[in-house]
Write an enzyme that holds these catalytic residues in place. Sequence first.
Site, PDB file in Angstrom:
ATOM      1  N   ASP A 446      -0.977  19.294  -0.772  1.00 55.40           N
ATOM      2  CA  ASP A 446      -0.979  18.074   0.024  1.00 55.40           C
ATOM      3  C   ASP A 446      -1.298  16.905  -0.911  1.00 55.40           C
ATOM      4  O   ASP A 446      -1.771  17.110  -2.033  1.00 55.40           O
ATOM      5  CB  ASP A 446      -2.018  18.197   1.132  1.00 55.40           C
ATOM      6  CG  ASP A 446      -2.031  16.982   2.038  1.00 55.40           C
ATOM      7  OD1 ASP A 446      -0.950  16.405   2.263  1.00 55.40           O
ATOM      8  OD2 ASP A 446      -3.114  16.614   2.527  1.00 55.40           O
ATOM      9  N   LYS A 447      -1.031  15.705  -0.465  1.00 56.91           N
ATOM     10  CA  LYS A 447      -1.293  14.546  -1.320  1.00 56.91           C
ATOM     11  C   LYS A 447      -2.604  13.863  -0.941  1.00 56.91           C
ATOM     12  O   LYS A 447      -3.550  13.841  -1.699  1.00 56.91           O
ATOM     13  CB  LYS A 447      -0.135  13.538  -1.228  1.00 56.91           C
ATOM     14  CG  LYS A 447      -0.334  12.303  -2.108  1.00 56.91           C
ATOM     15  CD  LYS A 447       0.699  11.253  -1.845  1.00 56.91           C
ATOM     16  CE  LYS A 447       0.498  10.563  -0.520  1.00 56.91           C
ATOM     17  NZ  LYS A 447      -0.736   9.717  -0.497  1.00 56.91           N
ATOM     18  N   GLU A 540      -3.523  -3.080   3.025  1.00 55.52           N
ATOM     19  CA  GLU A 540      -3.753  -4.414   3.584  1.00 55.52           C
ATOM     20  C   GLU A 540      -5.233  -4.737   3.606  1.00 55.52           C
ATOM     21  O   GLU A 540      -5.641  -5.857   3.301  1.00 55.52           O
ATOM     22  CB  GLU A 540      -3.163  -4.478   4.994  1.00 55.52           C
ATOM     23  CG  GLU A 540      -1.690  -4.816   5.026  1.00 55.52           C
ATOM     24  CD  GLU A 540      -1.269  -5.360   6.383  1.00 55.52           C
ATOM     25  OE1 GLU A 540      -1.920  -4.998   7.375  1.00 55.52           O
ATOM     26  OE2 GLU A 540      -0.310  -6.128   6.439  1.00 55.52           O
ATOM     27  N   LYS A 604       4.971 -11.715   1.309  1.00 61.85           N
ATOM     28  CA  LYS A 604       4.557 -10.688   0.347  1.00 61.85           C
ATOM     29  C   LYS A 604       5.448  -9.479   0.565  1.00 61.85           C
ATOM     30  O   LYS A 604       5.867  -9.189   1.693  1.00 61.85           O
ATOM     31  CB  LYS A 604       3.090 -10.311   0.518  1.00 61.85           C
ATOM     32  CG  LYS A 604       2.775  -9.617   1.837  1.00 61.85           C
ATOM     33  CD  LYS A 604       1.297  -9.292   1.942  1.00 61.85           C
ATOM     34  CE  LYS A 604       0.995  -8.586   3.267  1.00 61.85           C
ATOM     35  NZ  LYS A 604      -0.448  -8.331   3.433  1.00 61.85           N
ATOM     36  N   GLY A 718       2.838  14.242   4.356  1.00 60.41           N
ATOM     37  CA  GLY A 718       3.350  13.518   5.511  1.00 60.41           C
ATOM     38  C   GLY A 718       3.472  12.040   5.258  1.00 60.41           C
ATOM     39  O   GLY A 718       3.897  11.289   6.136  1.00 60.41           O
ATOM     40  N   ARG A 875       7.123  13.025   4.403  1.00 62.85           N
ATOM     41  CA  ARG A 875       7.299  12.985   5.852  1.00 62.85           C
ATOM     42  C   ARG A 875       7.628  14.366   6.430  1.00 62.85           C
ATOM     43  O   ARG A 875       8.537  14.512   7.227  1.00 62.85           O
ATOM     44  CB  ARG A 875       8.390  11.981   6.222  1.00 62.85           C
ATOM     45  CG  ARG A 875       8.040  10.536   5.946  1.00 62.85           C
ATOM     46  CD  ARG A 875       6.926  10.077   6.849  1.00 62.85           C
ATOM     47  NE  ARG A 875       6.572   8.672   6.601  1.00 62.85           N
ATOM     48  CZ  ARG A 875       5.530   8.074   7.163  1.00 62.85           C
ATOM     49  NH1 ARG A 875       4.736   8.771   7.951  1.00 62.85           N
ATOM     50  NH2 ARG A 875       5.258   6.823   6.917  1.00 62.85           N
ATOM     51  N   ASN A 904      -3.226  19.500   9.206  1.00 62.12           N
ATOM     52  CA  ASN A 904      -1.781  19.682   9.070  1.00 62.12           C
ATOM     53  C   ASN A 904      -1.416  20.626   7.937  1.00 62.12           C
ATOM     54  O   ASN A 904      -0.252  21.000   7.791  1.00 62.12           O
ATOM     55  CB  ASN A 904      -1.097  18.328   8.845  1.00 62.12           C
ATOM     56  CG  ASN A 904      -1.534  17.673   7.551  1.00 62.12           C
ATOM     57  OD1 ASN A 904      -2.679  17.803   7.148  1.00 62.12           O
ATOM     58  ND2 ASN A 904      -0.642  16.976   6.897  1.00 62.12           N
TER      59      ASN A 904
END
Length: 1431
Positions: A446-447, A540, A604, A718, A875, A904
Amino acid sequence: MIRAGMGDPTGRREAQRRRQNKPGPSEKYELRADGPTSMGSLAYREDLEEEKNSEFTWEVQANNQAYNSQFKEKVFLCWQRKKYKKNIIHTAKYNVFSFLPLNLYEQFRRFSNLYFLLIILLQSIPEISTLPSFTLLVPLICLLTIRAIRDLVDDIGRHKSDKIVNNRPCQILTGKSFLWRKWKNIRVGDLVCLHKDSIVPADLVLLASTEPSSLCYVETADIDGETNLKFRQAPMITHHELTSIRKIASFQGKVVCEEPNSRMHHFVGCLEWKGKKYPLDIGNILLRGCKVRNTDTCYGLVIYAGFDTKIMKNCGKIHLKRTKIDHLMNRLVILIFVSMVVVSMALAFGFWHKVKEFKGHHYYVSAMHPHSVAVEAFFIFWGYLILLSVLVPMAMFVMAEFIYLGNSVYINWDQHMYYEPQDLPAKARSTSLNDLLGQVEYIFSDKTGTLTQNIMTFKKCCINGVVYGPEETPGKENPFLWNKFADGKLLFCNTQLLQAVRANQDWRVREFWRVLAICHTVMVQEMNNQLVYQAASPDEEALVTAARNFGYVFLARTQDSITLMELGEECVYQVLAMMDFNSIRKRMSVLVRKPEGSIYLYTKGADTVIYERLKKKGETEWATEEALASFATETLRTLCLACKEVEEDVYKEWRQRHQEASILLQNRTQALHELYEEMEQSLQLLGATAIEDRLQDGVLETIKCLKQGNIKVWVLTGDKQETAVNVGFACELLSENMIILEEKEIVRILEVYWENNNLQGGKKKELPLQFKMALVINGEFLDQLLLSLRKEPRALVQNVNVDPLESWQEPGEERVDFLQARRLSLMWRTLGIQLRSSGLIPQHEDSKTLRIAEKQRERAFVELASRCQAVICCRVTPKQKALIVTLVKKYQNVVTLAIGDGANDVNMIKTADIGVGVAGQEGMQAVQNSDYVLAQFCFLRRLLLVHGRWSYMRVCKFLRCFLYKTLASMMVQIWFSFYNGFTAQPLYEGWFLALFNLLYSTLLVLYIGLFEQDVSAERSLELPELYIAGQKDELFNYWVVLQAFAHGTATSLVNFFMTLWISQDSAGPVSLSDYQSFAVVVALSSLLSITMEIILITKYWTVLFLLAIFLSLCFYVVMTSLTQSLWLFKHFPKTFPFLYADLNVLSQPHIMLVILLNVSLNTLPVLAFRVIYQALKKPQRKEEVEKVISEEITVEPVPCIRRESRARRSSYAFSHREGYANLITQGTILRRSAGVNSDMLVDHTVPPDEPSGSMKESLWYPRKMSFLGRKRHSHHGKVSSEDMQPPSEEKLAYSPESLPPTEMPLSTLESQSTSIESQMLPSSQTSLQSQPAYLPQEKTSLWKIRKLSWKNWPYIWQKEPEPHREGILPVSSSNLSAVMETVPPSAKGSSISEQPMEVEPSPVEREPSPMEWLPEPSGEQAAPDLAEQLP
């Protein structure tokens, strides 16, 4: 048919396609009972499940358990049970009653246990028994007990986890109030109340909340690691009606929806209440495991509970994991058993021949043998089978369990894998997979939370061409003390930049920070006198926080304004338009009017899109571009900032056209994007930011080291593609000189593959390759690539003509369009035709043909992916992760390891051969289902290269030594049979046989299994190439086993026949001709030969090894003295017949020389052979490793691949879907003042404390479901309000009176027109208008749909029983597919009616009117006005 409301129009059309295109008889599929690693029938099973679960037969009525309990489902024959499951879950494998039978069943699936059970049964028969039964019965019971206790301990942990989860507190409606109950008491149809930070206990339909418009914010960090919030919204009817606890208690609505399924991204249903039907989709659903955030109180109706919830449907099953060595040993036991049967039959035949000859010469002894020769030969056969059963030693399996346990303890004790910040050591939850850690070839990681820390850090920025980085030696004093709003968590500080900001002289510096403070969708609230930001993405938040620290503080926002504190001065900017981010635009813009009256556009976005829209490119732009390239080499996530001043007359003209475009009925999204494109031109570059998605410590070095060990690392995440690719570069999985294959290239390569392998003749060609390729795909493409042939061509081709607006794209944007999807679809369909037309497959065997075709394409994809240096899948859903792992296991036949930290990842962890859970800030779902627990990804390096390699090497050497010593000591029984008349008489003393594997030779092989090291741990990390031996099964395979058998047989031959040859023609008290003396010499020669062999092959000598040698010999001396003592012989002469046999033999020097000769003949030739072999063997290991790691493939290049240079990567770091812009401009997301819906907040009592060991529940995983190239805006947060909001007058309620008519916010006008149109159009058209269009202009004609006129609208008029009010038209919804459709109102003469609510709205913002009534068009004006609006 139910319309998929609120931005999810796919559900209705998918349901229609499933009904209209049911397979015919020729398309039926045979379900195959495949094993855990076989995916051949997975697609068919899922298709059938989808067909079954797409029927809307799930009916749930609120507050009516009697109604819900009447539904039953058939279990077996006439046995039925309740259809709706309870909310209690059981993830454990056993219970009190099933533990013993199930565990015994699992254990006796091992052939070795069945073999031992057979031998024990044979030993219990006196006529054929040659050894007492307890010699095997006791060890077998010990072995079964050890394994059962191990399984029981693991299952007790699962029971504790289940108990914690099932006993979590929750408020359930009981009577007229909400009372605290446990999760396990929840039933389908219950109404539950959730508070802030509560975990959702079941799948709920959100009915109301205390937030504006009944929004509810949820966090999915336990699933995907994303800390940004997603929002859900209650249906407008329940939002307006259920305004008090009393009304909620009397709610009797019924939900009709699809059967429980695993599609976490998808839900279709409707709410039936008061004779009307209202659409429901995934945007109205709170899934089990989500955590409620920023929402004081919300109420929901339970529709799925327990194992029916989507997260539990995705968890997968617990598989029995076994190692490669275990499988090999299982096959060896079978081979040995077959060999034993053959040898026993041969020896029995020898006995039959010998006895026949003996009785012919000695007829007088016939009376002593009452049985016939055949019967006695039959008994002898079974006697030999028992005698030779020691060739499969029970002690080997018992000791192997202790070795596995010991190596697991080493993992738990390793201080180098202890993570001090969280006080987390490594933990081996499974004790039977240690040797498999030394054979891993594929790692699926997983990341978020596994490779990265999910912490976004403002690292650098470039303003006016000048790069500002963090100071290496920051001062001890806080440089932001002058700013009371500064956030102390931000580590970025640059004195030069701070001076420039505070000087307030450079307009570029001023506008740079102003862009960061204005151009965003962050929400702010004050808590404990501190500003708290809630952003749609962590990027953000990092940018706004950076602006906050440098003096440009975002304080508040309204629908049409945003308030900043600029260097101590408060400024209010009027927001004229917000142009939100999406995955196509890759930028966000805000049009504002400054306090002094000038209009500015702040933008931006990704560097590639910003640079295309600059007014000029001068020195500043070139310097910024160089800075961007520098940031990219550091794998930072870059973002460009720009602005421009807009003239008043230009703005007014643009505003007028924007207002016209926002009310278009067709192509509105395209028209709006074109207007955005027009406004976002001639920008002036301000600078760029660089954000670091921080990797965990040591990730880079770990992956580099693993790659040197020939371990391939695949990233399955994902997250969006841009982020995953950027992390791939940061981890050095990807490099600039790699050819990164994406969807187009993959399709082209596979097309070339099928052209070269048309199955009609010719030699099969392999996939074309390029040097250093990487594969980057997403979950959508994986679905199309591996979709069932029965369904995929139809679905893809039909979807080509749907939603052309979604196919619009900006000029020059390269995308995989629907035509490419058709090519892929037709390619797979052509493959099936080729298989049938080639004559290889009969025409009538369609199902078999398609299965073969499916395997062919699966194999082609896996082959292509396995030849790439890196694979990144973005994804992907939990099931897709497990699917990828399974495909690699199936077609590559390799050992796989999956590592993750979220819920997950559970399915992937269960599916892989080894599952590793990362214990971090997220939930414990991954840890609870893993085999090994680590605190950091970097510890995986030591786990595999040190512990894994050592465990594999130790187990292999242990098994080889045990097989050798067994053959060396026990094969003499066969040789002895030729001299004892084949009577199955044992050669050795019975106690020697019993104690040989227990005491005499156990400690030495046990030392090898627990302590042996070929190289040190540091050397193992320095030379990861050593790991390749385990991947190639070099240390234990059939050849190694054959060598051990041959070596052991040779040793037994030397010991037996040398002793026999020397003892010939000898007599007297010191001769070897008697049976007992001969047996003692052979036994002692075997024991010493085995001891010398183990001494020679052991590389890691310690005091323990010397002690093991000494104790082994001492055990032999002591136990032999006891078993051959006079006292035991007197009392048990038959049990202890060898009186002083060893003492008599060892007292003679020449017999000692015989033993020395035997040991020398067994040791010296083998030692000489090994020395010569090592001297002659070429050192090819290093060369082979270098060839594996850095091999340059020099095949012909594929002409279809054309990739542009990746000199600079655009890593736009914001959310993949749209943000909160429309919700902000509509006011939907803005909080009311205190008092609104205050009567709903009646119960804020704190629930009982959960146990300290509470485990976080697994959460649902957001997935966008579409066909190739098709982008659906599903409600997993970060989507536009056009997609989210149902038709409501709430959007029309706002009318900013403070603004002149020419300066009304455009976004407000757009949202108003969106609301009007969404009420007017049919469901499919409403959905179209809210989707971005992706198709390029030159292909528009292919997708153009017929323009609609007001005359052919499918609207429905339904009379209400009550009389109509003047000027008001009641809106009906007579069926599930029609949703509040009516003629649009004219600009004049329409009025909005207000329905009184029980709770008065606050003076700040009045409560919107309910959606039940819509304004009536005034006579004949409706049609002309509409015609004027049509393009």
